[in-house]
Scaffold this motif. Structure first.
Motif, short mmCIF file in Angstrom:
data_model
loop_
_atom_site.label_atom_id
_atom_site.label_comp_id
_atom_site.label_asym_id
_atom_site.label_seq_id
_atom_site.Cartn_x
_atom_site.Cartn_y
_atom_site.Cartn_z
N HIS A 1 0.86 -1.28 -0.05
CA HIS A 1 -0.06 -0.05 -0.10
C HIS A 1 1.03 1.28 0.08
O HIS A 1 1.89 1.35 0.67
N HIS A 2 0.18 2.21 -0.77
CA HIS A 2 1.01 3.49 -0.60
C HIS A 2 0.30 4.65 -0.04
O HIS A 2 -0.92 4.71 -0.20
N TYR A 3 0.97 5.48 0.62
CA TYR A 3 0.30 6.87 1.41
C TYR A 3 0.77 7.88 1.08
O TYR A 3 1.83 8.22 1.23
N ILE A 4 -0.04 8.67 0.33
CA ILE A 4 0.36 10.09 -0.30
C ILE A 4 -0.04 11.17 0.45
O ILE A 4 -1.15 11.45 0.95
N PHE A 5 1.14 11.74 1.00
CA PHE A 5 0.74 12.95 1.77
C PHE A 5 0.92 14.32 0.92
O PHE A 5 1.68 14.42 0.38
N THR A 6 -0.26 14.94 1.02
CA THR A 6 -0.15 16.11 0.05
C THR A 6 -0.68 17.40 0.77
O THR A 6 -1.74 17.23 1.47
N VAL A 7 -0.02 18.60 0.56
CA VAL A 7 -0.50 19.84 1.01
C VAL A 7 -0.85 20.68 -0.22
O VAL A 7 -0.06 20.71 -1.05
N TYR A 8 -1.83 21.34 -0.16
CA TYR A 8 -2.46 22.21 -1.21
C TYR A 8 -2.46 23.59 -0.71
O TYR A 8 -2.98 23.93 0.34
N ALA A 9 -1.73 24.61 -1.34
CA ALA A 9 -1.85 25.96 -1.22
C ALA A 9 -3.18 26.45 -1.95
O ALA A 9 -3.52 25.91 -3.33
N LEU A 10 -4.27 27.00 -1.30
CA LEU A 10 -5.50 27.56 -2.01
C LEU A 10 -5.77 29.06 -1.84
O LEU A 10 -4.89 29.57 -1.06
N ASP A 11 -6.33 29.59 -2.83
CA ASP A 11 -6.64 30.81 -2.90
C ASP A 11 -7.93 31.56 -2.04
O ASP A 11 -8.15 32.53 -2.24
N VAL A 12 -8.35 30.51 -1.03
CA VAL A 12 -9.44 31.10 -0.28
C VAL A 12 -9.18 30.76 1.21
O VAL A 12 -8.44 29.84 1.61
N THR A 13 -9.66 31.41 2.12
CA THR A 13 -9.33 31.11 3.40
C THR A 13 -9.97 30.05 4.18
O THR A 13 -9.55 29.43 4.81
N SER A 14 -11.39 29.74 3.41
CA SER A 14 -12.00 28.70 3.94
C SER A 14 -12.49 28.13 2.88
O SER A 14 -12.94 28.60 1.95
N LEU A 15 -12.70 26.64 2.99
CA LEU A 15 -13.48 25.69 2.03
C LEU A 15 -14.87 25.63 2.36
O LEU A 15 -15.87 25.02 1.25
N GLY A 16 -15.25 26.15 3.39
CA GLY A 16 -16.91 26.14 3.73
C GLY A 16 -17.46 24.91 3.90
O GLY A 16 -18.66 24.61 3.91
N LEU A 17 -16.51 24.00 4.49
CA LEU A 17 -16.80 22.50 4.76
C LEU A 17 -17.18 22.67 6.45
O LEU A 17 -16.35 23.07 7.36
N ASP A 18 -18.06 21.90 6.62
CA ASP A 18 -18.35 21.56 8.26
C ASP A 18 -18.90 20.28 8.37
O ASP A 18 -19.24 19.60 7.47
N VAL B 1 -13.68 17.40 0.02
CA VAL B 1 -12.32 18.60 0.14
C VAL B 1 -11.87 18.58 -1.54
O VAL B 1 -11.96 19.80 -1.96
N ILE B 2 -11.84 17.46 -2.11
CA ILE B 2 -11.33 17.46 -3.61
C ILE B 2 -12.15 18.25 -4.36
O ILE B 2 -11.76 19.00 -5.04
N LYS B 3 -13.53 18.12 -4.24
CA LYS B 3 -14.66 18.94 -4.75
C LYS B 3 -14.46 20.24 -4.61
O LYS B 3 -14.58 21.18 -5.42
N ALA B 4 -14.45 20.73 -3.14
CA ALA B 4 -14.30 22.08 -2.88
C ALA B 4 -13.19 22.71 -3.17
O ALA B 4 -13.33 23.92 -3.38
N MET B 5 -12.09 22.03 -3.30
CA MET B 5 -10.84 22.78 -4.11
C MET B 5 -10.81 23.15 -5.39
O MET B 5 -9.86 23.65 -5.99
N GLU B 6 -11.55 22.45 -6.13
CA GLU B 6 -11.71 22.69 -7.44
C GLU B 6 -11.67 24.17 -7.78
O GLU B 6 -12.45 24.99 -7.53
N GLY B 7 -10.63 24.57 -8.67
CA GLY B 7 -10.61 26.11 -9.04
C GLY B 7 -9.94 26.74 -8.06
O GLY B 7 -9.73 27.90 -8.49
N HIS B 8 -9.59 26.34 -6.81
CA HIS B 8 -8.80 27.08 -6.03
C HIS B 8 -7.45 26.67 -5.55
O HIS B 8 -6.73 27.38 -4.70
N ILE B 9 -6.80 25.85 -6.23
CA ILE B 9 -5.49 25.34 -5.78
C ILE B 9 -4.33 26.04 -6.74
O ILE B 9 -4.39 26.13 -7.73
#
Length: 206
Positions: free
Chosen positions: A157-174, A182-190
């Motif tokens: 098994h492979h474990y991928i650690f990824t950090v994303y820099a985003l152009d918004v302060t919040s993804l609005g998830l709760d 998260v993947i969906k909310a980050m679309e267009g903001h990475i």
């Protein structure tokens, strides 16, 4: 961007203290220290307003019928799917590291809470589903929980650690949001991203 996960080198095995379980010659596996590793990143582009951190195992079996069953194996050619081990978003733009053990230090039966923590907002990882049938362990698993692949799996098994820099302060998830949310909310903001991949197995024959 650059990411460093202390103790984990690209393509190399993840140390046992960062795993949910470690091999045991008699019981196949035992629970481990389950500490999140220290993650450090730099080189974020101009305009970064927050970060997100995901850890995903793309090698999770799509059919659990033979998982951890005596006398059976999970064949390497079995179709696989993503299993999220760490979901953390809305990390403030000034933050550049998560310390070892800051998000997880030991296995917590029934899981850890989701929601606001010191360095962001926790989502739920996929142990929430995996342990749902275990009366002693079922619950919502927020934040980090480490590797615990089937001990009879033929695949490494492979474990991928990824950090994303985003152009918004919040993804609005709760609530108990998940990795795909998260993947969906980050679309267009990475703006940028950086990854490192470690490996893990509980199968002595792999």
């Amino acid at each position: 961007m650059r990411i460093t996960v202390e103790g984990i080198s690209e393509g190399k095995p993840i140390p046992g203290p960062f795993a949910f379980a470690v091999p045991d010659p008699k019981e196949h596996m035992n629970l481990s220290d389950n500490r999140n590793p220290k993650v450090v990143w730099d080189g974020a582009p101009e305009g970064t307003r927050s970060f997100a951190l995901l850890v995903v195992d793309p090698d999770a079996p799509t059919d659990a019928s033979d998982v951890n069953q005596e006398g059976k194996t999970v064949p390497e050619e079995l179709p696989r799917a993503d299993f999220y081990h760490w979901v953390l978003v809305d990390i403030p733009a000034e933050v550049r590291q998560i310390d070892e053990g800051e998000d997880s230090d030991g296995v917590t039966p029934r899981g850890k809470s989701t929601g606001r923590v010191e360095k962001g907002v926790r989502g739920a990882n996929d142990y929430t589903d995996f342990l749902a049938g275990d009366p002693d362990m079922k619950g919502v698993y927020g934040g980090y929980d480490g590797p615990c692949p089937p001990w009879n799996d033929e695949r490494l098994h492979h474990y991928i650690f990824t950090v994303y820099a985003l152009d918004v302060t919040s993804l609005g998830l709760d609530g108990d949001f998940r990795g795909p949310d998260v993947i969906k909310a980050m679309e267009g903001h990475i703006l940028d991203r950086a990854s490192v991949t470690g490996t893990y197995t509980l199968n002595a024959n792999v």
